[in-house]
Design an enzyme around this catalytic site. Sequence first.
Site, short mmCIF file in Angstrom:
data_model
loop_
_atom_site.label_atom_id
_atom_site.label_comp_id
_atom_site.label_asym_id
_atom_site.label_seq_id
_atom_site.Cartn_x
_atom_site.Cartn_y
_atom_site.Cartn_z
CG ASP A 1 -2.23 0.91 1.01
OD1 ASP A 1 -2.50 1.37 -0.09
OD2 ASP A 1 -2.73 1.44 1.92
CG ASN B 1 -0.41 4.76 3.57
OD1 ASN B 1 -1.00 5.51 4.38
ND2 ASN B 1 -0.57 3.51 2.94
CE LYS C 1 -3.11 4.99 0.88
NZ LYS C 1 -4.70 4.45 0.70
#
Length: 307
Positions: free
Chosen positions: A80, A85, A82
């Site tokens: 994840d 984050n 991105k």
Amino acid sequence: MLSLLHHPNLVSLVGYCADGDQRLLVYEYMALGSLADHLLDINADQIPLSWHRRMKVAHGTAKGLEYLHEKANPPVIYRDLKSPNILLDEEYNPKLSDFGLAKLGPVGGKTHISTRVMGTYGYCAPEYIRTGQLTIKTDVYSFGVFLLELITGKRAVDSNRTANEQILVNWAKPMIRDRRYHELVDPLLRGEYPEKDLSQAVGVAAMCLQEEDTVRPYMSDAVVALGFLAEVPAGCEEKPSTVPQKKEAEDPSLTNSTKQDESTFDRQRVVAEAIEWGAMRQKQKAQTQGKATDSGCIIAPTEGNMV
């Protein structure tokens, strides 16, 4: 999982609390919040991130992924990556956060793990969307999208833009293919970036975004290439001096350190140039095979169930 992982580019888990059905995780304080706050959601009062800081963030993020993929045992697939984050401390050092989708990587000779497709639309690798087969190269593709975000200042997916600009990878593909790199650059940089560095950064992104996962680089290769770019301040192409100012007072330990730094710098430069060259070779190979529409470069995900 995070309690077992320790690296300067991963957020640290300070503690947790469980009270009835309530659960609370406490992480270290990151003074500047998420990268998205400084790259994608900036207002008129904010100073845009400089080219050097963007490359510093890219380098630190790559080091975090390198640790997960190549140094953690068993390896960890982040899944994840991105901008929201990536958290920043007061010196703009990046740290990966939110490991809710992370998975332990394949071990024992296995090439992949099979799982339900999860992640964020626009970042997921095409083979993962098609097959549900997860490898560390899935994260490498996501890193390529992330690096494009840093270069362009655009979101991976933005429904507020025109149809041909909504998917960042699709929008960038023609400019990467035709080497119109200056058209990719975030206008907020106002041209304040070294052109050679831009070319090499785009080369790293293009290699990470290869459709075939087997030809994408490992994160350790990206770390070396981006380390070179992160060490060169914006607008300065001067190499570190290797000549001591006072030869008669030369400290042997300092001389050895200087030579080591010079060697590291040269290695980073060579790898960055090799990755850029590799991107060009992939393009030339695709054109020779009559696939100029793909250019052996990048493909954006178009289907799959993602959250």
